[in-house]
Write an enzyme that holds these catalytic residues in place. Sequence first.
Site, PDB file in Angstrom:
ATOM      1  CG  ASN A  67     -18.311  36.650   0.078  1.00 50.62           C
ATOM      2  OD1 ASN A  67     -17.853  37.525  -0.665  1.00 50.62           O
ATOM      3  ND2 ASN A  67     -17.552  35.756   0.688  1.00 50.62           N
ATOM      4  CG  ASN A  70     -52.616   1.770  -3.052  1.00 54.20           C
ATOM      5  OD1 ASN A  70     -51.634   1.667  -2.310  1.00 54.20           O
ATOM      6  ND2 ASN A  70     -52.957   0.830  -3.927  1.00 54.20           N
ATOM      7  CE1 TYR A 110     -49.201   4.294  -4.195  1.00 54.61           C
ATOM      8  CE2 TYR A 110     -48.303   2.069  -4.175  1.00 54.61           C
ATOM      9  CZ  TYR A 110     -48.259   3.392  -3.758  1.00 54.61           C
ATOM     10  OH  TYR A 110     -47.271   3.804  -2.906  1.00 54.61           O
ATOM     11  CD  GLN A 112     -42.833   4.645  -0.210  1.00 53.45           C
ATOM     12  OE1 GLN A 112     -43.777   4.029   0.248  1.00 53.45           O
ATOM     13  NE2 GLN A 112     -41.581   4.229  -0.070  1.00 53.45           N
ATOM     14  CB  SER A 159     -42.448   6.337   2.599  1.00 54.35           C
ATOM     15  OG  SER A 159     -43.494   5.811   3.388  1.00 54.35           O
ATOM     16  CB  THR A 203     -31.183  45.120 -24.010  1.00 58.50           C
ATOM     17  OG1 THR A 203     -30.321  45.934 -24.787  1.00 58.50           O
ATOM     18  CG2 THR A 203     -32.498  45.853 -23.765  1.00 58.50           C
ATOM     19  CG  HIS A 204     -28.243  42.236 -25.802  1.00 55.48           C
ATOM     20  ND1 HIS A 204     -28.499  41.038 -26.433  1.00 55.48           N
ATOM     21  CD2 HIS A 204     -29.096  43.137 -26.347  1.00 55.48           C
ATOM     22  CE1 HIS A 204     -29.458  41.215 -27.336  1.00 55.48           C
ATOM     23  NE2 HIS A 204     -29.842  42.476 -27.299  1.00 55.48           N
ATOM     24  CB  SER A 243     -13.683  35.549   3.033  1.00 52.91           C
ATOM     25  OG  SER A 243     -12.495  34.812   2.983  1.00 52.91           O
TER      26      SER A 243
HETATM   27  N1  ARG Z   1     -46.088   4.781   1.735  1.00 54.08           N
HETATM   28  C1  ARG Z   1     -46.758   4.608   0.478  1.00 54.08           C
HETATM   29  C2  ARG Z   1     -46.685   5.856  -0.386  1.00 54.08           C
HETATM   30  O1  ARG Z   1     -46.146   6.832   0.035  1.00 54.08           O
HETATM   31  C3  ARG Z   1     -48.165   4.183   0.628  1.00 54.08           C
HETATM   32  C4  ARG Z   1     -48.251   2.723   0.725  1.00 54.08           C
HETATM   33  C5  ARG Z   1     -48.754   2.069  -0.443  1.00 54.08           C
HETATM   34  N2  ARG Z   1     -48.021   0.888  -0.554  1.00 54.08           N
HETATM   35  C6  ARG Z   1     -48.449  -0.170  -1.195  1.00 54.08           C
HETATM   36  N3  ARG Z   1     -47.655  -1.168  -1.243  1.00 54.08           N
HETATM   37  N4  ARG Z   1     -49.593  -0.214  -1.766  1.00 54.08           N
HETATM   38  O2  ARG Z   1     -47.135   5.866  -1.510  1.00 54.08           O
END
Ligand code: ARG
Length: 502
Positions: free
Chosen positions: A300, A125, A332, A337, A40, A170-171, A292
């Site tokens: 524009n 989590n 979870y 994520q 992430s 309207t319309h 343009s």
């Molecule tokens: N990076 C994760 C998220 O954005 C949090 C990690 C949780 N990962 C896990 N394998 N429990 O949710």
Amino acid sequence: MIGAKLIITVDSSLGLMTHDIIRRGRLSALDDLAARFISSRATDEWLFRYDILVDIAHVTMLKQQSIITQTRHETLVAALGLIYMRGYSALPRKADDVHVAIETALIDDVGSEHGGWLHVGRSRNDEVVTCIRMALRDELVLLSLDILTLQEVLLDLAEENVDTIMPGFTHLQHAQATTLGHHLLGYYDALERDCSRVTDCFWRTNKCPLGAAAFASTGFPLDRDLTAAALGFDGLIEHSMDAVSSRDFAVDALGASSSLMLTLSRLAEELILWSSTEFGYVELDDTFTSTSSIMPQKKNPDTLEMMRARSGSVIGSLVAVLSILKALPYSYNLDLQEVTPHLRQGMRNSTESARIAIGIMRTVTINKERLADMSTRGFTAATELADTIVRVTHVPFRTAHNLVGALARSGDHNLSAIDDIAIKQVGQSLSSLGLSQKDVNDALDVHKNVEKRSVKGGPAMQEVQRMIKSRRQQLQHKRRNVRKQKKALEKAEMDLLRISGV
Ligand code: ARG
């Protein structure tokens, strides 16, 4: 005996393993492609600052609960402060999310003896969803303030144009005359509801899930209320499974943002039409237009087109999040994520659009003559003429409606541009009903039409001025409340960072 064997295994693995602090006990290194796939990190910069704050609040609570010592607490918060100051880009690259990256940096800096205590009684989590709620509540506050600024700009423009006559549609067909002030005030009111949705969402977002750990809380004696208060939350997401599994606040936020974007895209669409040669009602400032590469005369409305398109993107973010969340089993799952980048992007698109709308509305030029000229076209006074027939002759409205409809249909009178000749002709046609020429003149005068529409919420100048006045007070009150929220969040953050010496 078993315990002894385990210690040897862990010790030797710690000595041998070079890969990440979470996996090294249990797993060998992750496949490179898989690592990128589940990471992430691309979105996590958004959460970096909040994660440091969550860490500081967590370890401070651990100290208060005598789970870690005072010295360890001091070492940890000072090290977290340093990591914060070095910034997101200085974090170890290998870790698959910001939480692991910070913990890794901490262990690198102060050793496992101290850094290894950061995650006691906690899971990523509950950690991540705490960070997301904190990041989102800041976005919501900023978005509310931007909407309020846009509302103020619209109020000012409406006030300047309480008597700027224009055709209403309207319309997309000319319907009745109105004023630009009244038209703009309609946008103000839609934005008022959009802003309320955003602030409602703030209160549901501003609840703390920290302490829920993986989902079943922890046997360590955590004080959840303490961390919640230190992080500026207004209470807890109490149930530990609900706390880590829920992202309905993201649905709320993207729902509120989508609604805002619908309003902004309508505004964008009208301004695009109104700035065309066909309409010529407004001219956008150079600073918000493009030309343009081939047609040198072009001006524009690119910014408005982008705003109209971004509304689609925000709706897309909402649909993506709804689809990800649908039918997820508790508690979870890593699917959660995938919600975060859509939330962040959706909020960013909404805020940027609101800011662009502020700039456009502050600088737009109104072509009052053109609006006035077009306000009579398409027989916009027809309703008032029918109403006048009812008032003077007491025939039922439907009869009068049919009469004026036939007049419009006959085309004898140049009703698309009401001039003196046309007015006279209408007067002659209706004189047999008992209407005087003055009655007809008044009915066909679009300025008088507007002034007659003075019922609550109507376009008559006095009524629009009354609405503007009450909305100015409403705006002040709202802005004061949002600023108070903002100050409270800033104070909580400053207090926490001060502990770490930043
Ligand atoms: N990076 C994760 C998220 O954005 C949090 C990690 C949780 N990962 C896990 N394998 N429990 O949710």
